[in-house]
Design a protein around this motif. Sequence first.
Motif, PDB file in Angstrom:
ATOM      1  N   MET A   1     -10.572 -26.202  49.018  1.00  0.00           N
ATOM      2  CA  MET A   1     -10.854 -27.367  48.210  1.00  0.00           C
ATOM      3  C   MET A   1      -9.633 -27.623  47.324  1.00  0.00           C
ATOM      4  O   MET A   1      -9.425 -26.967  46.332  1.00  0.00           O
ATOM      5  CB  MET A   1     -12.119 -27.091  47.388  1.00  0.00           C
ATOM      6  N   SER A   2      -8.798 -28.566  47.695  1.00  0.00           N
ATOM      7  CA  SER A   2      -7.578 -28.887  46.972  1.00  0.00           C
ATOM      8  C   SER A   2      -7.859 -29.878  45.845  1.00  0.00           C
ATOM      9  O   SER A   2      -8.432 -30.940  46.071  1.00  0.00           O
ATOM     10  CB  SER A   2      -6.550 -29.480  47.939  1.00  0.00           C
ATOM     11  N   MET A   3      -7.460 -29.502  44.636  1.00  0.00           N
ATOM     12  CA  MET A   3      -7.665 -30.347  43.458  1.00  0.00           C
ATOM     13  C   MET A   3      -6.313 -30.691  42.855  1.00  0.00           C
ATOM     14  O   MET A   3      -5.406 -29.867  42.834  1.00  0.00           O
ATOM     15  CB  MET A   3      -8.505 -29.618  42.409  1.00  0.00           C
ATOM     16  N   ASP A   4      -6.214 -31.896  42.327  1.00  0.00           N
ATOM     17  CA  ASP A   4      -5.008 -32.342  41.639  1.00  0.00           C
ATOM     18  C   ASP A   4      -5.335 -32.533  40.164  1.00  0.00           C
ATOM     19  O   ASP A   4      -6.285 -33.234  39.818  1.00  0.00           O
ATOM     20  CB  ASP A   4      -4.499 -33.671  42.218  1.00  0.00           C
ATOM     21  N   PHE A   5      -4.526 -31.927  39.299  1.00  0.00           N
ATOM     22  CA  PHE A   5      -4.677 -32.040  37.853  1.00  0.00           C
ATOM     23  C   PHE A   5      -3.509 -32.874  37.349  1.00  0.00           C
ATOM     24  O   PHE A   5      -2.358 -32.528  37.601  1.00  0.00           O
ATOM     25  CB  PHE A   5      -4.652 -30.656  37.200  1.00  0.00           C
ATOM     26  N   VAL A   6      -3.808 -33.966  36.648  1.00  0.00           N
ATOM     27  CA  VAL A   6      -2.745 -34.844  36.192  1.00  0.00           C
ATOM     28  C   VAL A   6      -3.053 -35.433  34.808  1.00  0.00           C
ATOM     29  O   VAL A   6      -4.217 -35.623  34.456  1.00  0.00           O
ATOM     30  CB  VAL A   6      -2.488 -36.025  37.163  1.00  0.00           C
ATOM     31  N   GLU A   7      -1.972 -35.701  34.075  1.00  0.00           N
ATOM     32  CA  GLU A   7      -2.109 -36.524  32.882  1.00  0.00           C
ATOM     33  C   GLU A   7      -1.944 -37.962  33.345  1.00  0.00           C
ATOM     34  O   GLU A   7      -0.981 -38.297  34.026  1.00  0.00           O
ATOM     35  CB  GLU A   7      -1.061 -36.193  31.827  1.00  0.00           C
ATOM     36  N   VAL A   8      -2.889 -38.797  32.988  1.00  0.00           N
ATOM     37  CA  VAL A   8      -2.849 -40.188  33.425  1.00  0.00           C
ATOM     38  C   VAL A   8      -1.861 -40.952  32.547  1.00  0.00           C
ATOM     39  O   VAL A   8      -1.928 -40.890  31.322  1.00  0.00           O
ATOM     40  CB  VAL A   8      -4.261 -40.827  33.341  1.00  0.00           C
ATOM     41  N   GLU A   9      -0.951 -41.656  33.209  1.00  0.00           N
ATOM     42  CA  GLU A   9       0.019 -42.467  32.478  1.00  0.00           C
ATOM     43  C   GLU A   9      -0.710 -43.566  31.710  1.00  0.00           C
ATOM     44  O   GLU A   9      -1.681 -44.127  32.190  1.00  0.00           O
ATOM     45  CB  GLU A   9       1.001 -43.118  33.454  1.00  0.00           C
ATOM     46  N   ARG A  10      -0.213 -43.848  30.528  1.00  0.00           N
ATOM     47  CA  ARG A  10      -0.837 -44.840  29.654  1.00  0.00           C
ATOM     48  C   ARG A  10      -1.134 -46.143  30.391  1.00  0.00           C
ATOM     49  O   ARG A  10      -2.198 -46.732  30.237  1.00  0.00           O
ATOM     50  CB  ARG A  10       0.082 -45.104  28.459  1.00  0.00           C
ATOM     51  N   ALA A  11      -0.231 -46.596  31.228  1.00  0.00           N
ATOM     52  CA  ALA A  11      -0.408 -47.868  31.939  1.00  0.00           C
ATOM     53  C   ALA A  11      -1.545 -47.818  32.960  1.00  0.00           C
ATOM     54  O   ALA A  11      -2.055 -48.851  33.365  1.00  0.00           O
ATOM     55  CB  ALA A  11       0.898 -48.251  32.631  1.00  0.00           C
ATOM     56  N   LYS A  12      -1.946 -46.624  33.365  1.00  0.00           N
ATOM     57  CA  LYS A  12      -2.971 -46.492  34.399  1.00  0.00           C
ATOM     58  C   LYS A  12      -4.335 -46.046  33.867  1.00  0.00           C
ATOM     59  O   LYS A  12      -5.263 -45.863  34.631  1.00  0.00           O
ATOM     60  CB  LYS A  12      -2.507 -45.499  35.464  1.00  0.00           C
ATOM     61  N   LEU A  60     -12.615 -38.758  41.362  1.00  0.00           N
ATOM     62  CA  LEU A  60     -12.440 -38.124  40.067  1.00  0.00           C
ATOM     63  C   LEU A  60     -13.547 -37.102  39.860  1.00  0.00           C
ATOM     64  O   LEU A  60     -14.720 -37.428  39.924  1.00  0.00           O
ATOM     65  CB  LEU A  60     -12.482 -39.172  38.953  1.00  0.00           C
ATOM     66  N   VAL A  61     -13.177 -35.864  39.620  1.00  0.00           N
ATOM     67  CA  VAL A  61     -14.102 -34.737  39.506  1.00  0.00           C
ATOM     68  C   VAL A  61     -14.405 -34.399  38.053  1.00  0.00           C
ATOM     69  O   VAL A  61     -15.493 -33.961  37.722  1.00  0.00           O
ATOM     70  CB  VAL A  61     -13.495 -33.517  40.243  1.00  0.00           C
ATOM     71  N   GLY A  62     -13.433 -34.597  37.167  1.00  0.00           N
ATOM     72  CA  GLY A  62     -13.604 -34.281  35.761  1.00  0.00           C
ATOM     73  C   GLY A  62     -12.476 -34.859  34.940  1.00  0.00           C
ATOM     74  O   GLY A  62     -11.488 -35.363  35.481  1.00  0.00           O
ATOM     75  N   PHE A  63     -12.630 -34.774  33.620  1.00  0.00           N
ATOM     76  CA  PHE A  63     -11.611 -35.321  32.719  1.00  0.00           C
ATOM     77  C   PHE A  63     -11.617 -34.554  31.405  1.00  0.00           C
ATOM     78  O   PHE A  63     -12.590 -33.889  31.051  1.00  0.00           O
ATOM     79  CB  PHE A  63     -11.875 -36.810  32.437  1.00  0.00           C
ATOM     80  N   GLY A  88     -19.830 -25.347  37.672  1.00  0.00           N
ATOM     81  CA  GLY A  88     -20.072 -23.995  38.176  1.00  0.00           C
ATOM     82  C   GLY A  88     -19.175 -23.596  39.330  1.00  0.00           C
ATOM     83  O   GLY A  88     -19.428 -22.601  40.001  1.00  0.00           O
ATOM     84  N   ARG A  89     -18.097 -24.328  39.565  1.00  0.00           N
ATOM     85  CA  ARG A  89     -17.180 -24.035  40.676  1.00  0.00           C
ATOM     86  C   ARG A  89     -15.782 -23.642  40.201  1.00  0.00           C
ATOM     87  O   ARG A  89     -14.844 -23.669  40.976  1.00  0.00           O
ATOM     88  CB  ARG A  89     -17.040 -25.257  41.580  1.00  0.00           C
ATOM     89  N   SER A  90     -15.633 -23.357  38.921  1.00  0.00           N
ATOM     90  CA  SER A  90     -14.361 -22.972  38.298  1.00  0.00           C
ATOM     91  C   SER A  90     -13.385 -24.127  38.123  1.00  0.00           C
ATOM     92  O   SER A  90     -12.295 -23.931  37.606  1.00  0.00           O
ATOM     93  CB  SER A  90     -13.660 -21.844  39.063  1.00  0.00           C
ATOM     94  N   VAL A  91     -13.744 -25.317  38.541  1.00  0.00           N
ATOM     95  CA  VAL A  91     -12.853 -26.463  38.376  1.00  0.00           C
ATOM     96  C   VAL A  91     -12.730 -26.811  36.895  1.00  0.00           C
ATOM     97  O   VAL A  91     -11.644 -27.130  36.408  1.00  0.00           O
ATOM     98  CB  VAL A  91     -13.334 -27.682  39.194  1.00  0.00           C
ATOM     99  N   GLY A  92     -13.833 -26.719  36.159  1.00  0.00           N
ATOM    100  CA  GLY A  92     -13.797 -26.959  34.717  1.00  0.00           C
ATOM    101  C   GLY A  92     -12.898 -25.955  34.012  1.00  0.00           C
ATOM    102  O   GLY A  92     -12.160 -26.312  33.090  1.00  0.00           O
ATOM    103  N   SER A  93     -12.944 -24.707  34.441  1.00  0.00           N
ATOM    104  CA  SER A  93     -12.055 -23.680  33.871  1.00  0.00           C
ATOM    105  C   SER A  93     -10.600 -24.051  34.112  1.00  0.00           C
ATOM    106  O   SER A  93      -9.763 -23.942  33.201  1.00  0.00           O
ATOM    107  CB  SER A  93     -12.340 -22.319  34.499  1.00  0.00           C
ATOM    108  N   ASP A  94     -10.310 -24.484  35.312  1.00  0.00           N
ATOM    109  CA  ASP A  94      -8.935 -24.878  35.634  1.00  0.00           C
ATOM    110  C   ASP A  94      -8.500 -26.096  34.830  1.00  0.00           C
ATOM    111  O   ASP A  94      -7.355 -26.169  34.369  1.00  0.00           O
ATOM    112  CB  ASP A  94      -8.791 -25.138  37.129  1.00  0.00           C
ATOM    113  N   LEU A  95      -9.395 -27.064  34.636  1.00  0.00           N
ATOM    114  CA  LEU A  95      -9.066 -28.243  33.833  1.00  0.00           C
ATOM    115  C   LEU A  95      -8.839 -27.842  32.379  1.00  0.00           C
ATOM    116  O   LEU A  95      -7.908 -28.332  31.730  1.00  0.00           O
ATOM    117  CB  LEU A  95     -10.172 -29.293  33.929  1.00  0.00           C
TER     118      LEU A  95
END
Length: 158
Positions: A1-12, A60-63, A88-95
């Motif tokens: 399960m590949s997840m991408d963590f990013v800071e969203v640019e102000r314009a987006k 979008l999975v989380g913010f 409960g899948r550790s994605v929140g921990s990673d975020l």
Amino acid sequence: MSMDFVEVERAKTLAYFKQVEEIYLASFPVSQIRPTKMITRMLEFDSNYHLFVVKQHDFLVGFSLLYAFNELNIAFLDFMAMDKRYRGRSVGSDLFKYTLNASRHLVKNSSGVIFEIQRESPRRHDKEEFRERRIKFYRRHGAKAFETIHYLLPDLHG
């Protein structure tokens, strides 16, 4: 399960915010949420307010929303939430780890990140059952509670 963590640019930020809003409104009781128009304005006009998202493909999975108080050498984690299907899948921990790491780059000489978990109101709301889970989540990640700090915030709902 590949997840991408990013800071969203102000314009987006506005392009992302509809998906953020769905998770946000589903994750917090009405008494604890801020009007979404206020959040989008802050994201648009306040360079200290940052939106971080975790995505799986285009979903979008989380913010997390973080305010950098550079003059205080601290960041404030305003909100963080995950889509209920990804809890409960550790994605929140990673975020959370991603957001903490980002805060170190945003706040010079950072003393850390502060946040609040509001107490439940006398009229229990279904979403407030998450309070204890939130406390356990943050404690697992090294957060410390300041039980004796008392303060009042203005009522945003009138």
